[in-house]
Motif scaffolding. Structure first.
Motif, PDB file in Angstrom:
ATOM      1  N   LEU A  84       0.495  -1.373  -0.397  1.00 29.77           N
ATOM      2  CA  LEU A  84       0.272   0.003   0.077  1.00 29.77           C
ATOM      3  C   LEU A  84       0.824   1.438  -0.166  1.00 29.77           C
ATOM      4  O   LEU A  84       1.530   1.346   0.774  1.00 29.77           O
ATOM      5  CB  LEU A  84      -0.990  -0.217   1.271  1.00 29.77           C
ATOM      6  CG  LEU A  84      -2.428  -1.229   1.177  1.00 29.77           C
ATOM      7  CD1 LEU A  84      -2.737  -1.214   2.823  1.00 29.77           C
ATOM      8  CD2 LEU A  84      -2.894  -1.612   0.666  1.00 29.77           C
ATOM      9  N   VAL A  85       0.070   2.258  -0.587  1.00 24.55           N
ATOM     10  CA  VAL A  85       1.691   3.433  -0.764  1.00 24.55           C
ATOM     11  C   VAL A  85       0.421   4.855  -0.703  1.00 24.55           C
ATOM     12  O   VAL A  85      -0.927   4.739  -2.158  1.00 24.55           O
ATOM     13  CB  VAL A  85       2.098   3.372  -2.743  1.00 24.55           C
ATOM     14  CG1 VAL A  85       2.938   4.711  -2.248  1.00 24.55           C
ATOM     15  CG2 VAL A  85       2.815   2.533  -1.815  1.00 24.55           C
ATOM     16  N   GLU A  86       0.298   5.515   0.397  1.00 25.39           N
ATOM     17  CA  GLU A  86      -0.231   6.911  -0.071  1.00 25.39           C
ATOM     18  C   GLU A  86       0.228   7.683  -0.203  1.00 25.39           C
ATOM     19  O   GLU A  86       0.667   7.897  -0.295  1.00 25.39           O
ATOM     20  CB  GLU A  86      -1.107   6.958   1.631  1.00 25.39           C
ATOM     21  CG  GLU A  86      -1.414   5.699   2.221  1.00 25.39           C
ATOM     22  CD  GLU A  86      -0.059   4.938   3.137  1.00 25.39           C
ATOM     23  OE1 GLU A  86      -0.468   4.641   4.641  1.00 25.39           O
ATOM     24  OE2 GLU A  86       0.433   4.974   2.552  1.00 25.39           O
ATOM     25  N   SER A  87      -1.260   8.784  -1.035  1.00 29.72           N
ATOM     26  CA  SER A  87      -0.346  10.318  -1.263  1.00 29.72           C
ATOM     27  C   SER A  87      -1.736  11.294  -1.595  1.00 29.72           C
ATOM     28  O   SER A  87      -2.161  10.718  -1.024  1.00 29.72           O
ATOM     29  CB  SER A  87      -0.108   9.778  -2.736  1.00 29.72           C
ATOM     30  OG  SER A  87      -1.311   9.667  -3.962  1.00 29.72           O
ATOM     31  N   GLY A  88      -1.139  12.727  -1.349  1.00 32.66           N
ATOM     32  CA  GLY A  88      -1.859  13.271  -1.538  1.00 32.66           C
ATOM     33  C   GLY A  88      -2.162  13.616  -0.293  1.00 32.66           C
ATOM     34  O   GLY A  88      -2.351  14.914  -0.169  1.00 32.66           O
ATOM     35  N   GLY A  89      -0.953  13.872   0.579  1.00 36.01           N
ATOM     36  CA  GLY A  89      -1.114  14.264   1.785  1.00 36.01           C
ATOM     37  C   GLY A  89      -0.291  16.198   1.436  1.00 36.01           C
ATOM     38  O   GLY A  89      -0.148  16.753   0.538  1.00 36.01           O
ATOM     39  N   GLY A  90      -0.630  17.401   2.667  1.00 38.20           N
ATOM     40  CA  GLY A  90      -0.091  18.650   2.841  1.00 38.20           C
ATOM     41  C   GLY A  90      -0.677  19.004   3.271  1.00 38.20           C
ATOM     42  O   GLY A  90      -1.260  18.953   4.602  1.00 38.20           O
ATOM     43  N   LEU A  91      -0.319  20.454   3.494  1.00 38.24           N
ATOM     44  CA  LEU A  91      -0.695  21.503   3.889  1.00 38.24           C
ATOM     45  C   LEU A  91      -1.755  22.060   3.635  1.00 38.24           C
ATOM     46  O   LEU A  91      -2.213  22.228   2.241  1.00 38.24           O
ATOM     47  CB  LEU A  91       0.670  22.301   4.063  1.00 38.24           C
ATOM     48  CG  LEU A  91      -0.085  23.997   4.617  1.00 38.24           C
ATOM     49  CD1 LEU A  91      -0.899  23.595   6.579  1.00 38.24           C
ATOM     50  CD2 LEU A  91       1.308  24.938   5.574  1.00 38.24           C
ATOM     51  N   VAL A  92      -2.255  22.597   4.081  1.00 36.13           N
ATOM     52  CA  VAL A  92      -3.597  22.994   4.036  1.00 36.13           C
ATOM     53  C   VAL A  92      -4.545  24.359   5.337  1.00 36.13           C
ATOM     54  O   VAL A  92      -4.698  23.717   6.182  1.00 36.13           O
ATOM     55  CB  VAL A  92      -5.262  22.651   3.502  1.00 36.13           C
ATOM     56  CG1 VAL A  92      -5.195  21.255   4.546  1.00 36.13           C
ATOM     57  CG2 VAL A  92      -6.704  22.415   2.422  1.00 36.13           C
ATOM     58  N   LEU A 140      -8.381  17.958   0.560  1.00 33.18           N
ATOM     59  CA  LEU A 140      -7.729  17.291   0.213  1.00 33.18           C
ATOM     60  C   LEU A 140      -8.279  15.800  -0.173  1.00 33.18           C
ATOM     61  O   LEU A 140      -9.105  15.232   0.487  1.00 33.18           O
ATOM     62  CB  LEU A 140      -6.660  17.138   1.308  1.00 33.18           C
ATOM     63  CG  LEU A 140      -5.750  17.980   1.375  1.00 33.18           C
ATOM     64  CD1 LEU A 140      -4.077  17.241   2.747  1.00 33.18           C
ATOM     65  CD2 LEU A 140      -4.435  18.524   0.655  1.00 33.18           C
ATOM     66  N   ARG A 141      -7.576  15.517  -0.979  1.00 30.65           N
ATOM     67  CA  ARG A 141      -8.632  14.150  -1.585  1.00 30.65           C
ATOM     68  C   ARG A 141      -6.671  13.157  -1.649  1.00 30.65           C
ATOM     69  O   ARG A 141      -5.521  13.616  -2.000  1.00 30.65           O
ATOM     70  CB  ARG A 141      -8.540  13.515  -2.870  1.00 30.65           C
ATOM     71  CG  ARG A 141      -9.103  13.113  -2.662  1.00 30.65           C
ATOM     72  CD  ARG A 141     -10.199  12.232  -4.282  1.00 30.65           C
ATOM     73  NE  ARG A 141      -8.616  12.074  -5.234  1.00 30.65           N
ATOM     74  CZ  ARG A 141      -8.598  11.597  -6.377  1.00 30.65           C
ATOM     75  NH1 ARG A 141     -10.718  11.325  -6.805  1.00 30.65           N
ATOM     76  NH2 ARG A 141      -8.679  11.479  -7.538  1.00 30.65           N
ATOM     77  N   LEU A 142      -6.894  12.281  -0.527  1.00 30.76           N
ATOM     78  CA  LEU A 142      -5.615  11.331  -0.409  1.00 30.76           C
ATOM     79  C   LEU A 142      -6.127   9.669  -1.170  1.00 30.76           C
ATOM     80  O   LEU A 142      -6.296   9.873  -1.239  1.00 30.76           O
ATOM     81  CB  LEU A 142      -5.790  10.592   1.090  1.00 30.76           C
ATOM     82  CG  LEU A 142      -5.731  11.932   1.996  1.00 30.76           C
ATOM     83  CD1 LEU A 142      -5.624  11.341   3.114  1.00 30.76           C
ATOM     84  CD2 LEU A 142      -4.296  12.608   2.089  1.00 30.76           C
ATOM     85  N   SER A 143      -4.602   9.426  -1.095  1.00 30.78           N
ATOM     86  CA  SER A 143      -5.079   8.429  -2.727  1.00 30.78           C
ATOM     87  C   SER A 143      -4.044   6.997  -1.829  1.00 30.78           C
ATOM     88  O   SER A 143      -2.813   7.097  -1.277  1.00 30.78           O
ATOM     89  CB  SER A 143      -4.773   8.250  -4.282  1.00 30.78           C
ATOM     90  OG  SER A 143      -5.324   9.478  -5.058  1.00 30.78           O
ATOM     91  N   CYS A 144      -4.532   6.431  -1.690  1.00 30.25           N
ATOM     92  CA  CYS A 144      -3.678   4.416  -1.518  1.00 30.25           C
ATOM     93  C   CYS A 144      -3.872   3.042  -2.747  1.00 30.25           C
ATOM     94  O   CYS A 144      -4.990   3.655  -3.159  1.00 30.25           O
ATOM     95  CB  CYS A 144      -4.417   4.497  -0.548  1.00 30.25           C
ATOM     96  SG  CYS A 144      -3.678   2.391   0.062  1.00 30.25           S
ATOM     97  N   ALA A 145      -2.829   3.398  -3.543  1.00 25.65           N
ATOM     98  CA  ALA A 145      -2.632   2.823  -4.438  1.00 25.65           C
ATOM     99  C   ALA A 145      -1.900   1.150  -3.674  1.00 25.65           C
ATOM    100  O   ALA A 145      -1.108   1.085  -2.741  1.00 25.65           O
ATOM    101  CB  ALA A 145      -1.141   3.003  -5.277  1.00 25.65           C
ATOM    102  N   ALA A 146      -2.826  -0.004  -4.091  1.00 27.07           N
ATOM    103  CA  ALA A 146      -2.430  -1.057  -3.621  1.00 27.07           C
ATOM    104  C   ALA A 146      -2.139  -2.225  -4.783  1.00 27.07           C
ATOM    105  O   ALA A 146      -2.714  -1.921  -5.987  1.00 27.07           O
ATOM    106  CB  ALA A 146      -4.278  -1.385  -3.391  1.00 27.07           C
ATOM    107  N   SER A 147      -1.267  -2.984  -4.362  1.00 24.19           N
ATOM    108  CA  SER A 147      -0.627  -4.055  -5.341  1.00 24.19           C
ATOM    109  C   SER A 147      -0.538  -5.569  -4.620  1.00 24.19           C
ATOM    110  O   SER A 147      -0.990  -5.378  -3.577  1.00 24.19           O
ATOM    111  CB  SER A 147       0.893  -3.583  -5.927  1.00 24.19           C
ATOM    112  OG  SER A 147       1.766  -3.374  -5.183  1.00 24.19           O
TER     113      SER A 147
END
Length: 124
Positions: free
Chosen positions: A4-12, A18-25
């Protein structure tokens, strides 16, 4: 094995989105549950939301209900967490997790696989 790899975090700013994504393989079965958890500094990890991979049934923590939406794209093996009306208390590292049942557990100990996390910071 599932990765699992998350992305999309940040400062707001507070009130933003914000929209976080999780790529599953790996081997993802339709009976799995995908969840989002978060951990703020000095606090315990807490459940945020979960979705049953094949049915799309969802569950939310009371603290985010009505503001956050979990969804998935089965064809792309992606899980999303749309976060609206963000508050400073939403600041945390957000983790994607996978449970090999369809039970939508809220206990992080029930989950078998975890991502590395993505930082979300909400300024007031």
């Amino acid at each position: 094995q599932v990765q699992l790899v998350e992305s999309g975090g940040g400062l707001v700013q507070a009130g933003g989105s914000l929209r976080l994504s999780c790529a599953a393989s790996g081997r993802i079965y339709s009976t799995y549950t995908m969840g989002w958890f978060r951990q703020a500094p000095g606090k315990e990890r807490e459940f945020v939301a979960a979705i049953a991979w094949n049915t799309g049934i969802t569950k939310y923590a009371d603290s985010v209900k009505g503001r956050f939406t979990i969804s998935n794209d089965n064809a792309k093996n992606l899980v999303y967490l749309q976060m609206n009306s963000l508050k400073p208390e939403d600041t945390a590292v957000y983790y994607c997790a996978c449970d090999r049942t369809r039970m939508l557990p809220t206990d992080g100990g029930r989950y078998d696989y975890w991502g590395q996390g993505t930082q979300v910071t909400v300024s007031s």
